[in-house]
Each structure stands twice: as C-alpha cells, then as structure tokens.
Motif scaffolding. Structure first.
Motif, mmCIF file in Angstrom:
data_model
loop_
_atom_site.group_PDB
_atom_site.id
_atom_site.type_symbol
_atom_site.label_atom_id
_atom_site.label_comp_id
_atom_site.label_asym_id
_atom_site.label_seq_id
_atom_site.Cartn_x
_atom_site.Cartn_y
_atom_site.Cartn_z
ATOM 1 N N GLU A 85 1.594 51.891 -17.539
ATOM 2 C CA GLU A 85 2.815 51.996 -18.336
ATOM 3 C C GLU A 85 4.092 52.087 -17.493
ATOM 4 O OE1 GLU A 85 2.524 51.977 -21.697
ATOM 5 O OE2 GLU A 85 0.352 51.865 -21.490
ATOM 6 N N GLY A 86 3.977 52.588 -16.273
ATOM 7 C CA GLY A 86 5.164 52.837 -15.459
ATOM 8 C C GLY A 86 4.914 52.547 -13.991
ATOM 9 N N LYS A 87 5.567 53.313 -13.154
ATOM 10 C CA LYS A 87 5.533 53.069 -11.717
ATOM 11 C C LYS A 87 4.758 54.121 -10.946
ATOM 12 C CE LYS A 87 9.802 50.472 -11.616
ATOM 13 N NZ LYS A 87 11.093 50.289 -10.968
ATOM 14 N N GLY A 88 4.016 54.974 -11.644
ATOM 15 C CA GLY A 88 3.204 55.973 -10.970
ATOM 16 C C GLY A 88 3.753 57.376 -11.106
ATOM 17 N N TYR A 89 2.983 58.303 -10.600
ATOM 18 C CA TYR A 89 3.291 59.717 -10.771
ATOM 19 C C TYR A 89 2.522 60.535 -9.736
ATOM 20 C CZ TYR A 89 -1.178 59.577 -13.296
ATOM 21 O OH TYR A 89 -2.493 59.397 -13.645
ATOM 22 N N ARG A 90 2.835 61.814 -9.679
ATOM 23 C CA ARG A 90 2.113 62.743 -8.803
ATOM 24 C C ARG A 90 1.471 63.809 -9.663
ATOM 25 N NH1 ARG A 90 5.304 64.828 -3.989
ATOM 26 N NH2 ARG A 90 4.599 62.816 -3.235
ATOM 27 N N VAL A 91 0.225 64.144 -9.300
ATOM 28 C CA VAL A 91 -0.482 65.257 -9.919
ATOM 29 C C VAL A 91 -0.613 66.330 -8.854
ATOM 30 C CG1 VAL A 91 -2.636 66.037 -10.970
ATOM 31 C CG2 VAL A 91 -1.786 63.732 -11.441
ATOM 32 N N LEU A 92 -0.257 67.561 -9.195
ATOM 33 C CA LEU A 92 -0.285 68.658 -8.233
ATOM 34 C C LEU A 92 -0.962 69.872 -8.858
ATOM 35 C CD1 LEU A 92 0.810 70.059 -5.573
ATOM 36 C CD2 LEU A 92 2.768 70.721 -6.966
ATOM 37 N N ALA A 93 -1.901 70.444 -8.125
ATOM 38 C CA ALA A 93 -2.507 71.719 -8.520
ATOM 39 C C ALA A 93 -2.380 72.672 -7.346
ATOM 40 C CB ALA A 93 -3.977 71.527 -8.893
ATOM 41 N N ASN A 94 -1.799 73.824 -7.587
ATOM 42 C CA ASN A 94 -1.694 74.865 -6.566
ATOM 43 C C ASN A 94 -2.898 75.782 -6.709
ATOM 44 O OD1 ASN A 94 0.918 73.989 -5.720
ATOM 45 N ND2 ASN A 94 1.776 74.966 -7.506
ATOM 46 N N ILE A 95 -3.540 76.097 -5.583
ATOM 47 C CA ILE A 95 -4.757 76.897 -5.603
ATOM 48 C C ILE A 95 -4.554 78.174 -4.807
ATOM 49 C CG2 ILE A 95 -7.258 76.895 -5.209
ATOM 50 C CD1 ILE A 95 -6.164 74.479 -6.965
ATOM 51 N N SER A 96 -4.599 79.296 -5.468
ATOM 52 C CA SER A 96 -4.566 80.634 -4.882
ATOM 53 C C SER A 96 -3.272 80.907 -4.103
ATOM 54 C CB SER A 96 -5.804 80.865 -4.019
ATOM 55 O OG SER A 96 -6.020 82.249 -3.810
ATOM 56 N N ASP A 97 -3.277 81.978 -3.348
ATOM 57 C CA ASP A 97 -2.065 82.472 -2.683
ATOM 58 C C ASP A 97 -1.440 81.473 -1.719
ATOM 59 O OD1 ASP A 97 -2.327 84.887 -4.043
ATOM 60 O OD2 ASP A 97 -3.475 85.819 -2.418
#
Length: 121
Positions: A85-97
C-alpha cells in the motif's frame, strides 16, 4: 519485569481507558499512539498477558503467534504503509530495561508515512 494488571495497555484492553482504535481481532488490538514520534505511529498489542517478546515466544500458543504477525501486516495495510500500500514502515519492540521497555505488556510500535531514519542513535 513481571506482568502488572494495572499497566496502561491492560486497562485499554479492559476498556477502562479509551483508545483511538485502528484494528482489533481475537489476538490483537491496535491503536494510534497518543504521543506520536512520526507522521504515522501506531501500537499493536497482543490480548494475552505477556510482559515482552521473550515471554511471548516462550508461552504464547502458536495461533497467538501467527495472529500477532498477521495482525502487524493488517494494521500496516490499514494505515497505508505496507509495501503493498505504501513505501514501508518500521516495527519496533522494546524488551526489558536495557531495551527501553516502559510498559510491562508486549507491544509493537509501527512507524511510517515518512522516512523513519537511523535505526539507533
């Protein structure tokens, strides 16, 4: 970090706090971030009580895992940022401290609608 039923995402899932919903199914809930860092900034959270990605990968049922991954793509399409549909994206998951996680409920940030920039500064 242990799961805390009083975390903001648990409250959103229970309907105690409203959200600007993008998508919901049996496995996930997605909504717009209240403090966006990019033109498009959405959150995707599993409905199960998982602290982080490590907890999820060890304890989630296979259908929850598939539901989460497919849900990320569904949300990206709804937002018009998927590669279809578009030009892309970023997926981010922060894990713990050390990963910078602030809320003890697994969540993914989807950023898009513009160049996201460097991975880590």
């Amino acid at each position: 970090m242990s799961y805390d039923d009083s975390n903001i995402f648990a409250k959103i899932l229970r309907g105690e706090i409203p959200c600007n919903k993008i998508y919901e199914d049996e496995f996930i809930l997605s909504f717009h971030d209240i403090n966006p860092k990019k033109k498009i900034h959405a959150l995707v959270i599993p409905k199960g009580k998982y602290v982080d990605l490590d907890d999820f990968s060890l304890n989630a049922a296979p259908e929850e895992m598939v539901g989460l991954i497919k849900g990320l793509n569904i949300v990206a399409k709804k937002l018009g940022i998927s590669t279809e549909e578009g030009k892309g994206y970023r997926v981010l998951a922060n894990i713990s401290d050390h990963g910078g996680q602030e809320v003890p409920h697994l969540h993914f940030h989807l950023f898009g609608g513009e160049k996201v920039g460097k991975m880590v500064e």
